[in-house]
Design a protein around this motif. Structure first.
Motif, PDB file in Angstrom:
ATOM      1  N   LEU A   1      40.857  18.614   8.435  1.00  0.00           N
ATOM      2  CA  LEU A   1      42.233  18.150   8.208  1.00  0.00           C
ATOM      3  C   LEU A   1      42.290  16.632   8.096  1.00  0.00           C
ATOM      4  N   GLN A   2      41.472  15.951   8.875  1.00  0.00           N
ATOM      5  CA  GLN A   2      41.449  14.492   8.823  1.00  0.00           C
ATOM      6  C   GLN A   2      40.952  13.993   7.467  1.00  0.00           C
TER       7      GLN A   2
ATOM      8  N   GLN B   1      40.239  28.309  12.282  1.00  0.00           N
ATOM      9  CA  GLN B   1      41.072  27.201  11.804  1.00  0.00           C
ATOM     10  C   GLN B   1      41.979  26.698  12.925  1.00  0.00           C
ATOM     11  N   LYS B   2      41.361  26.085  13.931  1.00  0.00           N
ATOM     12  CA  LYS B   2      42.053  25.527  15.090  1.00  0.00           C
ATOM     13  C   LYS B   2      41.789  24.033  15.148  1.00  0.00           C
ATOM     14  N   ASP B   3      42.862  23.255  15.235  1.00  0.00           N
ATOM     15  CA  ASP B   3      42.730  21.805  15.275  1.00  0.00           C
ATOM     16  C   ASP B   3      42.612  21.351  16.724  1.00  0.00           C
TER      17      ASP B   3
ATOM     18  N   LEU C   1      36.706  28.956   6.013  1.00  0.00           N
ATOM     19  CA  LEU C   1      37.622  29.501   5.019  1.00  0.00           C
ATOM     20  C   LEU C   1      37.775  31.013   5.161  1.00  0.00           C
ATOM     21  N   PHE C   2      36.668  31.708   5.398  1.00  0.00           N
ATOM     22  CA  PHE C   2      36.691  33.168   5.442  1.00  0.00           C
ATOM     23  C   PHE C   2      37.238  33.716   6.756  1.00  0.00           C
TER      24      PHE C   2
ATOM     25  N   GLY D   1      41.248  18.393  17.379  1.00  0.00           N
ATOM     26  CA  GLY D   1      40.948  16.972  17.246  1.00  0.00           C
ATOM     27  C   GLY D   1      39.808  16.732  16.275  1.00  0.00           C
ATOM     28  N   ALA D   2      39.533  15.453  16.013  1.00  0.00           N
ATOM     29  CA  ALA D   2      38.555  15.077  14.992  1.00  0.00           C
ATOM     30  C   ALA D   2      37.147  15.536  15.311  1.00  0.00           C
ATOM     31  N   TRP D   3      36.879  15.869  16.589  1.00  0.00           N
ATOM     32  CA  TRP D   3      35.531  16.310  16.945  1.00  0.00           C
ATOM     33  C   TRP D   3      35.301  17.775  16.601  1.00  0.00           C
ATOM     34  N   SER D   4      36.386  18.530  16.344  1.00  0.00           N
ATOM     35  CA  SER D   4      36.254  19.948  16.011  1.00  0.00           C
ATOM     36  C   SER D   4      36.111  20.114  14.503  1.00  0.00           C
ATOM     37  N   PRO D   5      35.430  21.180  14.033  1.00  0.00           N
ATOM     38  CA  PRO D   5      35.237  21.354  12.583  1.00  0.00           C
ATOM     39  C   PRO D   5      36.544  21.368  11.797  1.00  0.00           C
ATOM     40  N   TRP D   6      37.540  22.109  12.282  1.00  0.00           N
ATOM     41  CA  TRP D   6      38.792  22.191  11.531  1.00  0.00           C
ATOM     42  C   TRP D   6      39.583  20.889  11.628  1.00  0.00           C
TER      43      TRP D   6
END
Length: 450
Positions: A208-209, A195-197, A189-190, A199-204
């Motif tokens: 989003l999922q 905040q890079k997507d 958040l900070f 895919g589902a394996w990444s934190p962001w």
């Protein structure tokens, strides 16, 4: 937040903005305490992409900020780090007429007899969560309090009756909040660069999922409520029926964003406050004995009477003083120049009344590091000296409901069960998203059912 010239601003650390925001994320209390010791009641922090923020812990300065006319300051845009969680239409992110409209639409369910009608649900949920606890077995206090507050929200706010959806939300909502709950998760958040997507394996991508799954369930819940033959007693039903002065209801997007706002503002915050209260009550035998003695004189079926118990109220107030859930109130950015304690702050200056430092001022709260509920029996504090829920037109809408829930949960647990701490070592707050919370390792042991 806009970049502003510092020549008219209070002094502050000279370290880089990146280092300061890392301090703010990882060691917020130590960072603020060090700054106030060196620079006094006003200091300026450079918090990376959040910009420069003037922290104020002087009640007179806080009064100047909170009593300024709303059209002279914006607050909603300073909460933009919450946008991925809450959405654009959340009352927390709005300013001006839009903010006032949403507050008016949301306010009625949290006051008066309608709110007190939720008392039996809160008591029943507390007993359901506590009933499986076994004597002489430790349990995770924060996890238990989160379960209570989550179920209260699902029943009284969301009005979920569909068992499959109830279970899905029970599992999904904690996961959603946990994604940004740790200091590392809060960095999502900070620090917008994270905040890079990928895919589902990444934190962001995972965030989003899970957010998409949550939105699907919330829109299902709204649709079901709209097709009910009678309006329910839950807050969502009241939100669906509410209209503004022009007769317009909230849109689906507004409803979704406000539901998530109520979840974020009312779930983990209340759970943290309850966990701290149980910790302090059982750390100090004299506090526990005095509180249990007061509860023994009360009619536990009278929710209104429980709310008026003076020592219970003092315990709750002191809990929220010593470790407030939010370290600062919603920051405000000046739309006009502002005179603040001798500084003429230019347009575009962001100021933040600091709850934590104000609550630790020794001239207001002697021995501020000690838990002393009697403070709130001996004197009244102004809304600029004691402000755990923020202040002015940004004060938390759920304040009355949170205190109502807190007192009912504590009275139910303390009169029905007897506990002891598993370990007596002091607890210190940890970063939990944008809030401060008790650590997850805190455990208590049930010793007896009363």
């Amino acid at each position: 937040m806009p970049t502003i010239v510092t020549q008219n601003l209070p002094a502050g650390p000279s370290s880089s903005g990146l280092w300061q925001i890392l301090q703010w994320i990882g060691r917020p209390l130590e960072f603020m305490e060090a700054c106030t010791q060196r620079y006094g009641d006003l200091f300026t922090l450079r918090l990376g992409q959040l910009g420069q923020i003037v922290f104020c812990s002087n009640p007179h300065g806080i009064e100047e900020i909170l009593t300024a006319e709303p059209n002279k300051m914006d607050a909603g845009r300073n909460n933009s780090i919450l946008l991925p969680l809450l959405g654009n239409a959340s009352v927390i992110l709005l300013d001006g007429e839009s903010h006032q409209r949403q507050r008016q639409l949301l306010m009625p369910p949290f006051h008066g007899e309608r709110m007190r009608a939720y008392g039996s649900s809160i008591t029943q949920i507390t007993e359901e969560i506590a009933s499986p606890w076994q004597i002489n077995h430790p349990f995770d206090v924060r996890e238990a309090m989160q379960a209570i507050s989550l179920n209260v929200i699902l029943k009284t706010v969301f009005g979920v009756s569909n068992s499959e959806r109830y279970q899905a939300l029970q599992e999904l909502l904690p996961n959603f909040l946990d994604l940004t709950g740790s200091p590392a998760g809060a960095s999502l958040l900070f620090l917008r660069g994270l905040q890079k997507d990928w895919g589902a394996w990444s934190p962001w991508g995972r965030f989003l999922q899970v957010r998409s799954q949550l939105d699907h369930l919330l829109y299902q819940q709204m649709d079901e409520h709209r097709h009910q033959s009678e309006m329910g007693e839950d807050i969502l039903s009241l939100m669906l029926a509410a209209t503004d002065e022009a007769g317009n209801p909230m849109t689906d997007i507004e409803l979704r964003d406000e539901l998530v706002t109520l979840l974020l503002a009312g779930h983990e915050t209340t759970a943290s406050a309850l966990t701290w209260a149980l910790y302090w009550i059982h750390s100090l035998p004299e506090v526990r004995e005095k509180l249990i003695a007061e509860l023994a004189t009360a009619d536990l079926n009278d929710a209104k009477g429980i709310q008026r118990l003076p020592y219970l109220n003092a315990v709750c107030s002191e809990t929220l003083r010593i470790y407030p859930i939010a370290p600062i109130t919603s920051p405000r950015t000046t739309r006009m120049s502002l005179s603040l304690m001798g500084y003429n702050l230019p347009v575009g200056t962001t100021v933040a009344p600091c709850i934590y430092l104000t609550h630790r001022r020794p001239e207001l709260y002697p021995n501020p590091q000690d838990f002393q509920p009697e403070r709130f029996l001996e004197r009244q504090f102004s809304p600029y000296e004691y402000l755990p829920f923020g202040g002015s037109n940004r004060r938390c809408l759920g304040m009355t409901f949170a205190l109502f829930e807190m007192k009912l949960v504590l009275s139910t647990l303390l009169t029905g069960y007897q506990f002891r701490l598993q370990q007596s070592r002091p607890l210190k707050p940890v970063r939990r998203g944008v809030t401060l919370a008790p650590p997850s390792h805190f455990k208590m042991i049930l010793t007896q059912r009363r």
